[in-house]
Write a protein that holds these residues in place. Structure first.
Motif, PDB file in Angstrom:
ATOM      1  N   LYS B 296      31.895  -9.873 -93.278  1.00  0.00           N
ATOM      2  CA  LYS B 296      30.978  -9.513 -94.384  1.00  0.00           C
ATOM      3  C   LYS B 296      30.149  -8.308 -93.975  1.00  0.00           C
ATOM      4  N   TYR B 297      29.801  -7.539 -94.968  1.00  0.00           N
ATOM      5  CA  TYR B 297      28.972  -6.360 -94.705  1.00  0.00           C
ATOM      6  C   TYR B 297      27.510  -6.738 -94.784  1.00  0.00           C
ATOM      7  N   ARG B 298      26.781  -6.429 -93.734  1.00  0.00           N
ATOM      8  CA  ARG B 298      25.349  -6.712 -93.746  1.00  0.00           C
ATOM      9  C   ARG B 298      24.608  -5.499 -94.299  1.00  0.00           C
ATOM     10  N   LYS B 299      25.034  -4.342 -93.852  1.00  0.00           N
ATOM     11  CA  LYS B 299      24.385  -3.109 -94.319  1.00  0.00           C
ATOM     12  C   LYS B 299      25.369  -1.957 -94.232  1.00  0.00           C
ATOM     13  N   ILE B 300      25.309  -1.052 -95.209  1.00  0.00           N
ATOM     14  CA  ILE B 300      26.120   0.162 -95.154  1.00  0.00           C
ATOM     15  C   ILE B 300      25.164   1.331 -95.305  1.00  0.00           C
ATOM     16  N   VAL B 301      25.109   2.195 -94.306  1.00  0.00           N
ATOM     17  CA  VAL B 301      24.150   3.315 -94.355  1.00  0.00           C
ATOM     18  C   VAL B 301      24.897   4.624 -94.125  1.00  0.00           C
ATOM     19  N   MET B 302      24.630   5.591 -94.980  1.00  0.00           N
ATOM     20  CA  MET B 302      25.172   6.931 -94.736  1.00  0.00           C
ATOM     21  C   MET B 302      24.138   7.695 -93.936  1.00  0.00           C
ATOM     22  N   ARG B 303      24.526   8.082 -92.736  1.00  0.00           N
ATOM     23  CA  ARG B 303      23.615   8.834 -91.868  1.00  0.00           C
ATOM     24  C   ARG B 303      23.820  10.319 -92.127  1.00  0.00           C
ATOM     25  N   PRO B 304      22.893  11.152 -91.686  1.00  0.00           N
ATOM     26  CA  PRO B 304      23.111  12.593 -91.876  1.00  0.00           C
ATOM     27  C   PRO B 304      24.365  13.073 -91.148  1.00  0.00           C
ATOM     28  N   SER B 305      24.860  14.184 -91.580  1.00  0.00           N
ATOM     29  CA  SER B 305      26.045  14.815 -90.993  1.00  0.00           C
ATOM     30  C   SER B 305      27.284  13.949 -91.104  1.00  0.00           C
ATOM     31  N   LYS B 306      27.474  13.301 -92.228  1.00  0.00           N
ATOM     32  CA  LYS B 306      28.707  12.541 -92.506  1.00  0.00           C
ATOM     33  C   LYS B 306      28.998  11.479 -91.453  1.00  0.00           C
ATOM     34  N   VAL B 307      27.974  10.764 -91.045  1.00  0.00           N
ATOM     35  CA  VAL B 307      28.182   9.650 -90.133  1.00  0.00           C
ATOM     36  C   VAL B 307      27.904   8.379 -90.919  1.00  0.00           C
ATOM     37  N   LEU B 308      28.842   7.440 -90.841  1.00  0.00           N
ATOM     38  CA  LEU B 308      28.695   6.197 -91.582  1.00  0.00           C
ATOM     39  C   LEU B 308      28.341   5.086 -90.622  1.00  0.00           C
ATOM     40  N   GLU B 309      27.274   4.361 -90.932  1.00  0.00           N
ATOM     41  CA  GLU B 309      26.931   3.208 -90.093  1.00  0.00           C
ATOM     42  C   GLU B 309      27.287   1.952 -90.868  1.00  0.00           C
ATOM     43  N   LEU B 310      28.070   1.084 -90.231  1.00  0.00           N
ATOM     44  CA  LEU B 310      28.431  -0.189 -90.849  1.00  0.00           C
ATOM     45  C   LEU B 310      27.869  -1.309 -90.004  1.00  0.00           C
ATOM     46  N   GLN B 311      27.180  -2.239 -90.653  1.00  0.00           N
ATOM     47  CA  GLN B 311      26.739  -3.431 -89.929  1.00  0.00           C
ATOM     48  C   GLN B 311      27.516  -4.600 -90.505  1.00  0.00           C
ATOM     49  N   LEU B 312      28.321  -5.230 -89.650  1.00  0.00           N
ATOM     50  CA  LEU B 312      29.213  -6.287 -90.107  1.00  0.00           C
ATOM     51  C   LEU B 312      28.853  -7.609 -89.456  1.00  0.00           C
ATOM     52  N   VAL B 313      29.165  -8.684 -90.188  1.00  0.00           N
ATOM     53  CA  VAL B 313      28.921 -10.005 -89.634  1.00  0.00           C
ATOM     54  C   VAL B 313      30.237 -10.756 -89.638  1.00  0.00           C
ATOM     55  N   LYS B 314      30.600 -11.310 -88.477  1.00  0.00           N
ATOM     56  CA  LYS B 314      31.849 -12.077 -88.399  1.00  0.00           C
ATOM     57  C   LYS B 314      31.559 -13.359 -87.640  1.00  0.00           C
ATOM     58  N   ASN B 315      32.067 -14.466 -88.196  1.00  0.00           N
ATOM     59  CA  ASN B 315      31.839 -15.763 -87.583  1.00  0.00           C
ATOM     60  C   ASN B 315      32.400 -15.854 -86.175  1.00  0.00           C
ATOM     61  N   GLY B 316      31.590 -16.338 -85.266  1.00  0.00           N
ATOM     62  CA  GLY B 316      32.107 -16.590 -83.919  1.00  0.00           C
ATOM     63  C   GLY B 316      32.395 -15.337 -83.109  1.00  0.00           C
ATOM     64  N   PHE B 317      31.876 -14.203 -83.542  1.00  0.00           N
ATOM     65  CA  PHE B 317      32.158 -12.968 -82.835  1.00  0.00           C
ATOM     66  C   PHE B 317      31.143 -12.769 -81.724  1.00  0.00           C
ATOM     67  N   LYS B 318      31.629 -12.652 -80.480  1.00  0.00           N
ATOM     68  CA  LYS B 318      30.727 -12.420 -79.357  1.00  0.00           C
ATOM     69  C   LYS B 318      31.136 -11.140 -78.658  1.00  0.00           C
ATOM     70  N   MET B 319      30.190 -10.347 -78.270  1.00  0.00           N
ATOM     71  CA  MET B 319      30.533  -9.079 -77.637  1.00  0.00           C
ATOM     72  C   MET B 319      29.708  -8.846 -76.383  1.00  0.00           C
ATOM     73  N   GLU B 320      30.157  -7.875 -75.588  1.00  0.00           N
ATOM     74  CA  GLU B 320      29.391  -7.394 -74.447  1.00  0.00           C
ATOM     75  C   GLU B 320      29.057  -5.925 -74.711  1.00  0.00           C
ATOM     76  N   VAL B 321      28.207  -5.357 -73.832  1.00  0.00           N
ATOM     77  CA  VAL B 321      27.807  -3.969 -74.086  1.00  0.00           C
ATOM     78  C   VAL B 321      28.973  -3.007 -73.950  1.00  0.00           C
ATOM     79  N   GLY B 322      28.951  -1.996 -74.791  1.00  0.00           N
ATOM     80  CA  GLY B 322      29.908  -0.912 -74.648  1.00  0.00           C
ATOM     81  C   GLY B 322      31.335  -1.275 -75.001  1.00  0.00           C
TER      82      GLY B 322
END
Lengths: 186, 566
Positions: B296-322
């Motif tokens: 699911k999409y939490r937030k969709i933001v158009m940043r300057p200079s044609k950069v798209l930021e997507l904030q997504l939510v997924k069940n059970g998704f775990k991550m580490e840095v980088g």
């Protein structure tokens, strides 16, 4: 796949095919196979294709990286003008060259690979691509601004001295509009 | 030399072991076919070309087994996780999986060439034997047929076909020949579309053509099914070739020399490749399952200079840095998965990516998002991952040097945010005491979002009095006269005029010798991890500097180089 230049892939495929055709031909001739004459043709055709395909074309968009030492080949290929510039001609040449390879096993793989390269070149030609030589860039001409040691000859533009003199008795009337538009630094 | 051992020793060792196995297989099977009694008669027809064909075949079996393994990224992630005990060096080798894949591919190409040339010779000599061009024994052997009491040796059975075309006829009417030609063709197409030029500029061609590997493996498994390479089998009474080779007229007529019988070897390739094929199938299945999970999409933001930021939510998704994820958007393309580094920290309950316009797929995605009404959900998105890269190790080092060039600054957004969260929570996992961050870019255009992040961190660190925990230096490599004029006029301001940050922007490229000297001086006894996300040329420079400034003495500063690449 809108932005792809098919000629780039056709070029890689054709160069590889040339090498394979050449190798198959060498094996056929060295091993004195039946039909070694076709193998000999394969050697000649392979060498020709490699020489033709070695210089990479300049891309219509983006930076082009030439192969090592390709400049001398570029000059030769460029000299043939429209024969080498046009990809329909190349597709035809490759198709024609690959046919004799099919008559003997050693050169059959070279034949098929070159045939595929010919087809990709045909696609490139239909899409309007053509071969451009990659030439070394001439150094950019330095703009001739003149020596900075010479001071300017004329004073900067100013309104006439009468308006410039500060008129204490009439400050309102002393205000004037600038002849040139002044805008704040953006 | 000693520094080289520390930094690349394990890689060199693995390569030596791999080449050793290749050489061993080649020599072993060469001798097996060149000296074995079973193949005496076969060798009479073919000479050493038989061994020259079978030896590369063994090496090919081994390498075709290996080639699928480095691209099972989920398997590699699993291995990485289980190597936590085995030290950094082991895990770093898994970073080089794509290089190994390419190396194995080159070996396959080379061995295919040798194998093919040897078989071309074989087929020609079989043909000649069949036509009686050679000696009496060859003709006798070639005449053996496949009936109730005899078995053939020479696979060329028919003489009706024109002599020049017989080799081609044999190739296209036997399983081995047909599969051989098809898979070699597939291999050539795969290789030409994988050249750097094509891969970097026209990824779709590379990716779709690469799927010809399915044909390659299918053909490979059946390549030996025809059992075309034949050796002598024991008969009762036995046929002694030393006695009987000159008496081919009397075979079957005298008791010491019954007609020799031949049979082909059991096909073995499938035994080598079936394991990795199953693993790869599981890998693709896993990617598919991940794709089916709801995002699911939490937030969709158009940043300057044609950069798209997507904030997504997924069940059970775990991550580490980088870490990075692969995104798939069926609306744009069914088959394409593209990698993006995550810019969110593991402490956050969503995952965020910053996508920059860099090609067909990204452009279409950005234009779709731009046309979405406010607050609406975006198109269906599949997320596969997360996949680990070197930055997972960043907290293990006491001192970390992070170098981000251009778009390569993205993983460091995640790292810096995570450091910030860990600091706030006083997380004991954080062994890092000092971070040096070097950001190189032509212009800050398209990275304004990163500047915002740095501003936030700067402020918060000041509040806690931790101003020297993070030392960051920005290098604008695309400066011109107007920049310097502006700088000159405002040099006495507290904050930088370009970025608004406290640390001043430097112009031009960093002088790495000075930077490494400074780090070494300020941290005389630490192990320093250097992490780069950027161009290959810079990787080479940093690798050299790490080797140069590392001390073999374990009490002094040591630099370890880690590189990320997509």
């Amino acid at each position: 796949m809108g932005k792809i230049e098919w000629a780039m892939w056709a070029n890689e495929q054709a160069l590889a095919s040339g090498l394979i055709y050449l190798t198959g031909g060498i094996v056929g001739v060295a091993g004195q196979f039946r039909g070694w004459q076709f193998a000999a043709f394969g050697v000649a055709a392979g060498v020709f294709v490699c020489l033709l395909e070695y210089p990479r074309s300049k891309r219509s968009k983006g930076t082009s990286v030439g192969r090592t030492g390709q400049y001398c080949f570029t000059v030769v290929v460029k000299a043939f003008g429209p024969l080498t510039r046009n990809y329909y001609v190349r597709a035809f040449i490759h198709a024609a060259l690959c046919v004799p390879g099919g008559f003997m096993l050693a050169t059959v793989l070279g034949c098929v690979c070159l045939g595929i390269a010919s087809i990709i070149y045909l696609v490139a030609a239909i899409r309007g691509e053509h071969w451009e030589p990659i030439l070394p860039r001439k150094p950019a001409q330095k703009p001739n601004v003149g020596s900075i040691n010479k001071p300017p000859q004329n004073p900067p533009p100013r309104p006439p001295p009468e308006t410039r003199r500060k008129r204490v008795e009439d400050l309102e009337g002393a205000a004037y509009d600038n002849a040139i538009n002044v805008t704040a630094d953006e | 030399m000693a520094n080289w051992i520390i930094n690349t020793g394990l890689t060199a060792f693995i390569l030596i072991v791999w080449m050793g196995i290749n050489t061993f297989l080649f020599v072993w099977f060469y001798l097996f076919y060149d000296l074995g009694d079973r193949f005496f008669y076969t060798r009479h027809l073919l000479g050493s070309a038989l061994a020259w064909a079978r030896a590369p075949a063994a090496v090919l079996n081994f390498n075709c087994m290996l080639i699928l393994l480095p691209v099972c990224r989920n398997l590699l992630s699993l291995l990485r996780g289980s190597f936590v005990c085995c030290g950094r060096s082991m895990r770093k080798q898994l970073d080089k999986n794509l290089s190994f894949h390419k190396l194995v591919a080159y070996m396959i190409a080379l061995m295919t060439a040798v194998h093919m040339i040897a078989h071309l010779l074989n087929v020609e000599w079989y043909n000649n034997s069949r036509r009686g061009v050679y000696d009496k024994l060859s003709t006798a052997l070639s005449n053996l047929e496949d009936t109730n009491s005899t078995t053939y040796l020479n696979p060329i059975r028919t003489t009706d076909v024109d002599a020049q075309q017989t080799p081609s006829y044999l190739v296209f009417t036997t399983i081995a020949g047909l599969t051989g030609v098809i898979i070699t063709l597939a291999l050539i197409l795969i290789i030409t579309s994988s050249m750097e030029v094509i891969r970097r500029s026209y990824f779709e061609v590379f990716w779709y053509t690469h799927h010809l590997f399915i044909i390659f493996f299918a053909g490979l498994v059946f390549h030996g099914a025809g059992r075309i390479v034949r050796g002598q089998v024991t008969t009762d009474p036995p046929h002694n070739f030393t006695l009987c080779k000159d008496r081919s007229d009397e075979w079957g007529k005298i008791p010491e020399c019954p007609i020799p019988q031949f049979a082909g070897g059991f096909p073995q390739t499938w035994m080598w490749v079936i394991g990795p094929m199953v693993l790869y199938l599981c890998e693709r299945l896993l990617r598919f399952i991940r794709y089916m999970q709801t995002v699911k999409y939490r937030k969709i933001v158009m940043r300057p200079s044609k950069v798209l930021e997507l904030q997504l939510v997924k069940n059970g998704f775990k991550m580490e840095v980088g870490q990075y994820v692969f995104l798939n958007c069926p609306v744009i393309s069914q088959l394409e998965w593209h990698p993006f580094t995550m810019t969110s920290a593991p402490e956050e309950d969503f995952l965020s990516i910053h996508i920059r316009s860099a090609g067909d797929w990204t452009d279409k995605l950005i234009s779709i998002m731009q046309q979405l009404p406010e607050g609406a959900q975006g198109p269906k998105m599949g997320v596969d991952g997360p996949f680990g890269t070197a930055s997972e190790d960043v907290f293990d080092y006491e001192v970390a040097m992070l170098v981000g060039a251009g778009i390569g600054v993205t993983p460091f957004a995640s790292i810096l945010k995570s450091i910030w969260y860990k600091f706030k929570d006083s997380n004991p996992k954080l062994r890092t005491r000092k971070i040096y961050f070097y950001w190189l870019c032509r212009e800050t255009h398209a990275f304004e979002w990163f500047v915002d992040l740095l501003q936030v961190l700067e402020r918060e660190m000041e509040e806690r009095g931790m101003a020297d925990f993070l030392t960051y230096k920005l290098f604008l490599t695309g400066w011109d006269q107007s920049h310097t004029d502006y700088e000159g006029a405002n040099f006495d301001k507290d904050t930088d005029v370009v970025t608004g940050l406290r640390q001043k922007t430097n112009y031009g490229r960093p002088v790495w010798d000075k930077e490494f000297e400074q780090v070494r001086k300020e941290n005389p006894t630490s192990v320093v991890g250097t992490f780069l996300c950027g161009p290959e040329a810079l990787a080479k420079v940093l690798e050299k500097k790490c080797a140069k400034y590392s001390d073999v003495d374990p009490r002094k500063t040591k630099f370890y180089f880690n590189k990320e690449n997509f």
